[in-house]
Design a protein around this motif. Structure first.
Motif, short mmCIF file in Angstrom:
data_model
loop_
_atom_site.label_atom_id
_atom_site.label_comp_id
_atom_site.label_asym_id
_atom_site.label_seq_id
_atom_site.Cartn_x
_atom_site.Cartn_y
_atom_site.Cartn_z
N GLU A 114 -9.84 1.21 1.37
CA GLU A 114 -11.15 0.83 1.91
C GLU A 114 -11.82 -0.25 1.05
OE1 GLU A 114 -13.29 4.46 2.22
OE2 GLU A 114 -11.94 5.30 3.76
N LYS A 115 -11.73 -0.08 -0.26
CA LYS A 115 -12.36 -1.03 -1.18
C LYS A 115 -11.77 -2.43 -1.03
CE LYS A 115 -13.16 -1.84 -6.13
NZ LYS A 115 -12.91 -1.31 -7.51
N ASN A 116 -10.45 -2.50 -0.75
CA ASN A 116 -9.78 -3.79 -0.65
C ASN A 116 -9.57 -4.25 0.79
OD1 ASN A 116 -8.75 -4.57 -3.59
ND2 ASN A 116 -8.54 -2.35 -3.38
N ASN A 117 -10.19 -3.54 1.74
CA ASN A 117 -10.12 -3.92 3.16
C ASN A 117 -8.69 -4.13 3.65
OD1 ASN A 117 -13.02 -4.01 3.53
ND2 ASN A 117 -13.00 -5.93 2.37
N ILE A 118 -7.81 -3.23 3.27
CA ILE A 118 -6.41 -3.32 3.66
C ILE A 118 -6.21 -2.64 5.01
CG2 ILE A 118 -4.05 -2.66 3.04
CD1 ILE A 118 -5.01 -2.71 0.09
N LYS A 119 -5.58 -3.34 5.93
CA LYS A 119 -5.32 -2.79 7.25
C LYS A 119 -3.96 -2.09 7.25
CE LYS A 119 -5.17 -4.00 12.16
NZ LYS A 119 -5.25 -5.12 13.15
N VAL A 120 -3.98 -0.80 7.53
CA VAL A 120 -2.75 0.00 7.56
C VAL A 120 -2.50 0.45 9.00
CG1 VAL A 120 -1.57 2.04 6.68
CG2 VAL A 120 -3.14 0.79 5.20
N GLU A 121 -1.46 -0.09 9.62
CA GLU A 121 -1.19 0.22 11.02
C GLU A 121 -0.34 1.48 11.18
OE1 GLU A 121 0.55 -3.23 12.73
OE2 GLU A 121 -1.27 -4.47 12.52
N LYS A 122 0.63 1.65 10.29
CA LYS A 122 1.55 2.78 10.40
C LYS A 122 1.32 3.74 9.23
CE LYS A 122 5.14 -0.15 12.44
NZ LYS A 122 6.53 -0.67 12.28
N LYS A 123 1.10 5.00 9.56
CA LYS A 123 0.86 6.02 8.54
C LYS A 123 1.77 7.21 8.77
CE LYS A 123 -4.08 4.92 8.19
NZ LYS A 123 -5.46 5.48 8.30
N MET A 124 2.05 7.91 7.70
CA MET A 124 2.81 9.16 7.79
C MET A 124 2.25 10.12 6.74
SD MET A 124 6.96 9.64 7.64
CE MET A 124 7.13 8.43 8.95
N GLU A 125 2.09 11.39 7.10
CA GLU A 125 1.49 12.37 6.20
C GLU A 125 2.51 13.41 5.77
OE1 GLU A 125 -1.61 15.91 6.96
OE2 GLU A 125 -2.51 13.92 7.17
N LEU A 126 2.56 13.70 4.47
CA LEU A 126 3.43 14.73 3.93
C LEU A 126 2.61 15.63 3.01
CD1 LEU A 126 5.22 11.81 3.91
CD2 LEU A 126 7.02 13.51 3.65
N THR A 127 3.09 16.86 2.81
CA THR A 127 2.22 17.87 2.18
C THR A 127 2.51 18.12 0.70
OG1 THR A 127 3.70 19.62 2.97
CG2 THR A 127 1.81 19.07 4.35
N SER A 128 3.29 17.29 0.05
CA SER A 128 3.48 17.44 -1.40
C SER A 128 3.93 16.11 -1.98
CB SER A 128 4.52 18.52 -1.72
OG SER A 128 5.84 18.07 -1.41
N ASN A 129 3.70 15.92 -3.27
CA ASN A 129 4.15 14.70 -3.93
C ASN A 129 5.66 14.60 -3.95
OD1 ASN A 129 1.87 13.01 -5.15
ND2 ASN A 129 1.25 15.07 -5.71
N GLU A 130 6.32 15.75 -4.07
CA GLU A 130 7.79 15.75 -4.06
C GLU A 130 8.31 15.27 -2.71
OE1 GLU A 130 11.49 15.92 -5.66
OE2 GLU A 130 9.59 16.19 -6.71
#
Length: 308
Positions: free
Chosen positions: A209-225
């Motif tokens: 948000e701070k750098n106004n970066i546009k992210v079109e594709k996202k994927m969510e995972l539930t752990s750092n591993e």
């Protein structure tokens, strides 16, 4: 009746986790060993303690009453042990710490020597996401919490331990010519996020948000591993804490992609509720950390502190 303290502990863990498999993982025992101890314990009662419906285990009402009694018995056993240690002039008790998931790479190193000095102290450490860590602290379920983002709405005291550095990383399949930007890189693959409630996710979102970066594709995972394995497989890119990817960076399995504004730097802080009345064990640990944290960082994390 001829049940053992070990059987009581195993039964309590099964009741807590509602699963033989999860109980065995927490107790560092094999699943067959836990199942056998559960059977031997249950066989001493004429009324069932558990029942299996489908493939899930359920604790009966009678089993819940036995679990409550078992907990009281084990508490009395612990009291006997603590009193014995106190009589010998040794520090005793239990320290409970809730740790954000990436903190599992940090916190053990700040505990090991202290626990060796005081073998009468027991440790309970829960590793979870930031929201649950803060909730357990607010509910006074733990003595301390390890976070990289201080809570806004709680009054806490802190001991600052070390920096947390987050870099933009990918695997080694793609090479970029010219000046790369995050938006350009993310045209080919998605940005991998942690789940809602994660401190790492919040840090990433603030940076984007701070750098106004546009992210079109996202994927969510539930752990750092899970994020790390997905990046290794070429599924996408992510902003990850350096502390959890040392081996992969050294082996050239992952690479840091230099971008303006990175790394993001926060601080690992051990926190507790302001005004909390600490046990002698917890107070001793705070004193130990203040005196020894710099030596621990120099001895255990010199590679990390010097990495830019």
């Amino acid at each position: 009746m001829n049940y053992t303290l070990n059987q009581l502990r195993i039964f309590l863990k099964i009741v807590e986790k509602q699963s033989v498999t999860k109980a065995s993982e927490e107790l560092h025992l094999t699943q067959p060993a836990v199942s056998i101890q559960l059977k031997n314990f249950q066989d001493q009662f004429e009324i069932p303690l558990t029942e299996v419906v489908g493939r899930k285990i359920y604790v009966t009402d009678f089993g819940k009453e036995i679990a409550e009694a078992a907990e009281q018995i084990l508490q009395q056993v612990d009291t006997i042990s603590y009193k014995t240690l106190a009589y010998k002039g040794r520090l005793f008790g239990k320290i409970r710490i809730s740790v954000v998931s990436t903190g599992k790479y940090v916190m053990p190193y700040f505990l090991t020597d202290f626990l060796r000095l005081h073998p009468g102290i027991e440790l309970e450490m829960d590793v979870t996401n930031k929201n649950k860590v803060i909730k357990s602290l607010e509910n006074n379920e733990v003595d301390f919490a390890l976070v990289s983002i201080l809570p806004d709405k709680l009054k806490v005291d802190t001991i600052e331990l070390m920096q947390n550095k987050l870099f933009f990383v990918g695997n080694n399949e793609e090479q970029f010519k010219g000046k790369a930007t995050m938006e350009k890189i993310l045209k080919n693959r998605p940005l991998l996020f942690r789940e809602l409630g994660s401190g790492t996710r919040l840090t990433m979102q603030n940076f984007i948000e701070k750098n106004n970066i546009k992210v079109e594709k996202k994927m969510e995972l539930t752990s750092n591993e899970a994020v790390k394995q997905a990046v290794l497989a070429g599924l996408g890119y992510s902003i990850m804490p350096l502390i959890g990817i040392q081996r992969e960076i050294q082996n050239n399995d992952l690479r840091i992609i230099p971008l303006k504004g990175l790394p993001i730097k926060t601080n690992w802080n051990l926190i507790w509720m302001k005004g909390k009345n600490h046990s002698p064990a917890a107070a001793a640990y705070m004193d130990y950390l203040r005196k020894n944290k710099d030596d621990i960082i120099n001895n255990r994390f010199s590679w990390y502190e010097n990495f830019n």
